[in-house]
Design an enzyme around this catalytic site. Structure first.
Site, PDB file in Angstrom:
ATOM      1  N   GLY A  39      17.680  -1.431   9.974  1.00 47.32           N
ATOM      2  CA  GLY A  39      18.821  -0.577  10.428  1.00 47.32           C
ATOM      3  C   GLY A  39      19.614   0.263   9.435  1.00 47.32           C
ATOM      4  O   GLY A  39      19.580  -1.178   8.142  1.00 47.32           O
ATOM      5  N   GLN A 227      13.921  -5.424   5.748  1.00 45.34           N
ATOM      6  CA  GLN A 227      14.080  -7.115   6.168  1.00 45.34           C
ATOM      7  C   GLN A 227      14.137  -7.423   4.379  1.00 45.34           C
ATOM      8  O   GLN A 227      14.482  -6.628   3.577  1.00 45.34           O
ATOM      9  CB  GLN A 227      13.518  -8.124   6.916  1.00 45.34           C
TER      10      GLN A 227
HETATM   11  P1  IMP Z   1      13.585  -9.803  14.212  1.00 48.11           P
HETATM   12  O1  IMP Z   1      12.855  -9.322  13.051  1.00 48.11           O
HETATM   13  O2  IMP Z   1      13.956  -9.323  15.146  1.00 48.11           O
HETATM   14  O3  IMP Z   1      12.051 -10.980  14.544  1.00 48.11           O
HETATM   15  O4  IMP Z   1      13.745 -11.239  14.282  1.00 48.11           O
HETATM   16  C1  IMP Z   1      13.871 -12.155  12.846  1.00 48.11           C
HETATM   17  C2  IMP Z   1      14.551 -12.380  12.174  1.00 48.11           C
HETATM   18  O5  IMP Z   1      15.094 -11.568  11.143  1.00 48.11           O
HETATM   19  C3  IMP Z   1      16.194 -12.414  12.533  1.00 48.11           C
HETATM   20  O6  IMP Z   1      16.757 -13.683  11.832  1.00 48.11           O
HETATM   21  C4  IMP Z   1      16.852 -11.617  13.003  1.00 48.11           C
HETATM   22  O7  IMP Z   1      18.601 -10.931  12.430  1.00 48.11           O
HETATM   23  C5  IMP Z   1      16.585 -10.852  11.300  1.00 48.11           C
HETATM   24  N1  IMP Z   1      16.005  -9.658  11.309  1.00 48.11           N
HETATM   25  C6  IMP Z   1      15.717  -8.760  11.179  1.00 48.11           C
HETATM   26  N2  IMP Z   1      15.603  -7.461  10.951  1.00 48.11           N
HETATM   27  C7  IMP Z   1      16.853  -7.650  10.578  1.00 48.11           C
HETATM   28  C8  IMP Z   1      16.863  -6.855   9.540  1.00 48.11           C
HETATM   29  O8  IMP Z   1      16.475  -5.721   9.067  1.00 48.11           O
HETATM   30  N3  IMP Z   1      18.305  -7.105   8.162  1.00 48.11           N
HETATM   31  C9  IMP Z   1      18.352  -8.076   8.616  1.00 48.11           C
HETATM   32  N4  IMP Z   1      18.382  -9.736   9.094  1.00 48.11           N
HETATM   33  C10 IMP Z   1      17.280  -9.019  10.452  1.00 48.11           C
END
Ligand code: IMP
Length: 437
Positions: A39, A227
């Site tokens: 985001g 990420q």
């Molecule tokens: P997922 O990518 O939705 O499967 O989430 C896996 C982990 O990555 C979780 O701890 C999320 O909070 C983190 N995460 C995923 N996308 C972001 C990002 O854009 N910023 C920070 N953390 C993220």
């Protein structure tokens, strides 16, 4: 040439801002992994844009490409494109035919697996966007790719194989009551609509070939990792990670450009001057109480995608040494120096102590990492400053204590800083070196 932007920590390091600053020189902005779990907020000409999938460079008229390493939710893709069009823009977005598609059941399964894990306090804290289940299906060779959306027969075959398995999983293992999200015909109809729109708008590309042609034509490419390194499925703190590789090596795999092409360019590591984390997992330098609340509020540390308050901590230097090695950073961007202004004293986790030994980088086991005690170093705080005056005055206009902090990091990571973020706005930035020059 290429400039690859990689988060050095746990995401939310301010990559969007850096992409935005250097994006001016880029002709193409490419994402190579992740999906609408990312985001970023970009402010252009006083207008605020929030995007989670479409590369933000399109706001400035660049071509935005979602590489084959991404997972694409067509609903999000079209919503974001439509929202930009409603605001008078004409975004040029291309999607790799080899990218995998997030289907309705992926989101449902993401949520239900988190619920199941929560029973034992083992949830990851995912964004709920279906990222993990989609990558699982990719690796399990039962995924649907963007190119499949364009071919009705292939699409039907793929769905007829995958969907009944998912339905059984949902009903028999998780005890769910499956609806349209697990219905082959309903998904097929939706996917055909997506495919028709992708065709009509000429969005599907063979990403590797498309990007290599643009490199050959002498254009500048910015490759945008989402990420961060410690959320990397291989190099992060598994299992508290995302399901893809934000690290720079995947900029090759996730676009179809060769590693030698990426390696001839720059790899810029984005560092936030402190640490934040959205989901679960170890965080040895985590803060709590008033100080945590102060930094969270000053830094606006609430998730862009989920709105969740982020955990905050002092800078974790072992994590950064690991990131510098894993990514081969050629330069750094250090953001949010303004957020720490006004504190009397700052700390950084310089090393860890584990079983009486000092460690300079994160251990490979997450369980061992959670046993690490930080070895702190103290720094003098710096006074509040006028971000615009510092941006105009350049590096030397930063308070001396802030420069000491920056130079400590440059020494520890053996990498120069290219950019310093000194305020939230795009102009509130000190650019010491433009990686495209
Ligand atoms: P997922 O990518 O939705 O499967 O989430 C896996 C982990 O990555 C979780 O701890 C999320 O909070 C983190 N995460 C995923 N996308 C972001 C990002 O854009 N910023 C920070 N953390 C993220």
């Amino acid at each position: 040439m290429t400039v690859t932007i990689v988060g050095a920590q746990l995401g939310d390091e301010g990559k969007g801002g850096v992409v935005d600053i250097f994006g001016d020189a880029a002709d193409v902005v490419v994402r190579y992994q992740g999906g609408d779990n990312a985001g970023h907020t970009v402010v252009v000409g006083g207008e605020e844009y929030k995007l989670s999938l479409v590369p933000s460079g399109v706001i400035r008229g660049k071509t935005g490409v979602l590489g084959n390493g991404c997972v694409v939710n067509p609903e999000t893709l079209f919503e974001e494109i439509d929202a930009l069009r409603e605001r008078g823009l004409d975004p040029d977005v291309r999607v790799a035919r080899r990218a995998h598609v997030i289907l309705p059941y992926h989101r449902v399964l993401d949520g239900i697996e988190e619920e199941a894990k929560a029973d034992d306090d083992q949830e990851i804290g995912t964004t709920g966007r279906g990222i993990g289940p989609t990558y699982e299906d990719k690796v399990g060779r039962r995924g649907v790719r963007v190119g499949d959306l364009l071919d009705p027969d292939v699409l039907r075959d793929r769905l007829e194989y995958a969907v009944p398995q998912k339905r059984t999983l949902y009903e028999d293992v998780y005890g769910g009551d499956a609806g349209d999200e697990f219905d082959v015909d309903a998904i097929y109809e939706r996917c055909r609509e997506y495919g028709e729109r992708i065709s009509e708008e000429n969005m599907a590309v063979n990403a590797g070939e498309y990007l290599a042609d643009r490199v050959d034509a002498g254009e500048e490419l910015m490759l945008e990792g989402a990420q961060g390194t410690s959320l990397d499925i291989d190099h992060g703190d598994y299992p508290f990670v995302t399901s893809s590789n934000p690290t720079a090596g995947y900029a090759a795999t996730g676009t179809g450009l060769g590693p030698t092409v990426i390696g001839q360019g720059e790899v810029v590591g984005i560092v936030k001057a402190y640490l934040s984390r959205v989901g679960s997992g170890p965080m040895p330098t985590e803060l709590d109480g008033d100080l945590a609340e102060y930094i969270r509020d000053e830094g606006g540390e609430y998730g862009t995608v989920t709105g969740r308050p982020r955990r905050v901590g002092w800078l974790d230097v072992p994590m950064l040494r690991h990131a510098a090695r894993a990514n081969g950073f050629t330069g750094l961007a250090i953001n949010h120096l303004d957020v720490l202004a006004g504190l009397d004293e700052l700390k950084v986790g310089h090393a860890y102590e584990l079983d009486g030994e000092e460690l300079l980088a994160t251990p490979a086991s997450t369980e061992r990492w959670s046993e690490c005690e930080p070895v702190f170093r103290s720094f003098d705080g710096w006074e509040e400053f006028d971000p615009q005056a510092v941006a105009d005055g350049g590096y030397d206009a930063l308070p001396a204590a802030a420069r000491e902090y920056v130079e400590y990091l440059e020494d520890e990571l053996d990498t120069p800083t290219y950019v310093l973020g000194v305020g939230p706005g795009r102009e509130e930035t000190v650019v010491r070196q433009d990686p495209f020059e």
